[in-house]
Design a protein around this motif. Structure first.
Motif, PDB file in Angstrom:
ATOM      1  N   ASP A  55      40.990  37.333  44.381  1.00  0.00           N
ATOM      2  CA  ASP A  55      41.839  38.108  45.300  1.00  0.00           C
ATOM      3  C   ASP A  55      42.813  37.192  46.044  1.00  0.00           C
ATOM      4  N   HIS A  67      48.047  45.173  49.995  1.00  0.00           N
ATOM      5  CA  HIS A  67      47.296  46.341  49.515  1.00  0.00           C
ATOM      6  C   HIS A  67      47.175  46.325  47.988  1.00  0.00           C
ATOM      7  N   LYS A  68      48.182  45.761  47.332  1.00  0.00           N
ATOM      8  CA  LYS A  68      48.130  45.696  45.868  1.00  0.00           C
ATOM      9  C   LYS A  68      46.882  44.935  45.413  1.00  0.00           C
ATOM     10  N   SER A  70      44.000  44.210  47.571  1.00  0.00           N
ATOM     11  CA  SER A  70      42.747  44.787  48.097  1.00  0.00           C
ATOM     12  C   SER A  70      42.361  46.046  47.330  1.00  0.00           C
ATOM     13  N   SER A  71      43.347  46.817  46.898  1.00  0.00           N
ATOM     14  CA  SER A  71      43.033  48.088  46.213  1.00  0.00           C
ATOM     15  C   SER A  71      42.591  47.872  44.765  1.00  0.00           C
ATOM     16  N   ASN A  72      42.711  46.640  44.282  1.00  0.00           N
ATOM     17  CA  ASN A  72      42.345  46.413  42.870  1.00  0.00           C
ATOM     18  C   ASN A  72      41.054  45.634  42.665  1.00  0.00           C
ATOM     19  N   ASN A  75      38.486  47.802  41.052  1.00  0.00           N
ATOM     20  CA  ASN A  75      38.963  48.141  39.693  1.00  0.00           C
ATOM     21  C   ASN A  75      38.559  47.050  38.698  1.00  0.00           C
ATOM     22  N   LYS A 311      31.409  53.481  44.069  1.00  0.00           N
ATOM     23  CA  LYS A 311      31.995  52.289  44.712  1.00  0.00           C
ATOM     24  C   LYS A 311      30.924  51.435  45.400  1.00  0.00           C
TER      25      LYS A 311
END
Ligand code: ATP
Ligand code: MG
Length: 348
Positions: A55, A67-68, A70-72, A75, A311
């Motif tokens: 990260d 955010h690109k 943290s949001s992945n 995933n 999650k």
């Protein structure tokens, strides 16, 4: 490719410790699958293996849009589990949860010149393709140093990666040698890359490497329709206008993908011959490729859907792996601090 063979690491594969990772900049794609993930799944049964969700490294070109990254994170973890990475065999950890990695980076940064960083061919290409101009984030230019921290912190000797990572491994080994010279001891281990038979999967348009940041991917989560559309749009031979015309297989993305993914090598050889002689339509080769990719990705997509819907399970896996990894990395950090004589508070 294997310019790193004369290493001090133990030649016995059984003894190798594996480390590799992926930037949390998007979902994983077919390039990851064929370039590295498949090897990790196979190797986890005989080797100690740590996989890092990078990260912090993802932030090096996304500081303005965190955010690109943290949001992945989750995933990427779901993608690992979907392809068969087993958290009871492989330690999955989060880079930002292991402070020793950032600390090691600070020590190593003093051993690497700016001009050496600027000479790294992968970084050079990425700087151009990202159009930074003169506004290159300092973190971006120095990310090969943080990769050296990641690799050495886990005493890894074998790194399953795509060929864009070869310059990072070279730079890591330079740092290892410098630290060992200062320590007058082999406190860090040199490492070597493990390339798959497809070390660089091109994007479907054939213009470059399939990359999360370029948005030119077939994702592990791509739907049947998306896969179909991507294969139909693939770059072939622009001079192969009529079915009966002889066609070129070199640079023809459909054949590159058939080589990478089709299980029947003999059949692909026959298809190539027929295409080169003339009489094989692009529509037919694309149909064969599509069937093959649909078959590979369907079970992966289905498993991924199940994992991403839970999650809290993903977070627990990542937390457990990070807790374990923190201890390992701290041990290496202590030895590096000793080498620099900055161990005043360490027990004698
Ligand atoms: P980004 O665009 O954010 O850099 P990426 O798609 O290049 O994302 P990384 O997280 O940088 O993916 O790479 C993770 C691992 O996957 C590395 O070992 C890299 O060499 C490998 N890899 C990435 N893309 C490909 C590809 N197209 N073919 C083979 N291996 C690849
Ligand atoms: Mg990359």
């Amino acid at each position: 490719m294997h310019q790193h063979s004369a290493l001090k690491t133990k030649p016995d594969l059984q003894q190798e410790k594996i480390l590799t990772g992926d930037r949390a900049t998007g979902q994983l794609h077919l390039g990851h699958f064929i370039g590295s993930l498949q090897q990790r799944v196979a190797l986890q049964h005989q080797h100690r293996q740590t996989i890092l969700v990078a990260d912090l490294q993802g932030l090096t070109d996304n500081g303005h849009q965190p955010h690109k990254v943290s949001s992945n994170i989750l995933n990427v973890v779901a993608d690992y589990l979907a392809v068969g990475i087993d958290p009871s065999k492989t330690t999955i950890c989060l880079q930002s949860a292991i402070p020793a990695l950032a600390e090691l980076t600070m020590y190593y940064a003093n051993l690497v010149s700016v001009s050496r960083l600027e000479r790294n061919p992968t970084v050079k290409n990425e700087i151009l393709s990202k159009s930074f101009g003169r506004a290159i984030p300092a973190g971006f230019l120095t990310y090969p140093i943080s990769q050296a921290a990641d690799i050495t912190a886990f005493r890894a000797t074998l790194i399953p990666v795509g060929d864009d990572q070869l310059p990072m491994i070279e730079q890591t080994n330079e740092i290892v040698r410098k630290v060992n010279t200062i320590a007058q001891d082999e406190i860090l281990l040199e490492c070597k890359p493990l390339l798959s038979k497809t070390p660089r999967l091109p994007s479907t348009d054939g213009k470059g490497k399939m990359s999360k940041s370029m948005g030119n991917c077939i994702l592990l989560s791509s739907s049947e329709k998306e896969i179909s559309r991507a294969v139909k749009s693939m770059f072939t031979d622009p001079h192969h206008l009529r079915v009966e015309d002889p066609g070129r297989v070199e640079g023809n993305v459909v054949f590159t993908y058939l080589d990478a993914f089709h299980p029947d090598v003999g059949h692909v050889r026959e298809l190539k011959q027929q295409y080169q002689e003339g009489g094989l339509a692009d529509g037919t080769t694309k149909k064969i490729l599509e069937e093959c990719l649909q078959e590979i990705l369907k079970p992966v997509r289905e498993r991924r859907e199940r994992f991403i819907s839970d999650k809290s399970q993903l977070i627990e896996i990542l937390k457990n792996g990070s807790d374990k990894s923190r201890q390992e990395a701290n041990q290496v950090l202590d030895r590096v601090k000793q080498a620099f004589g900055l161990d005043l508070f360490q027990p004698a």
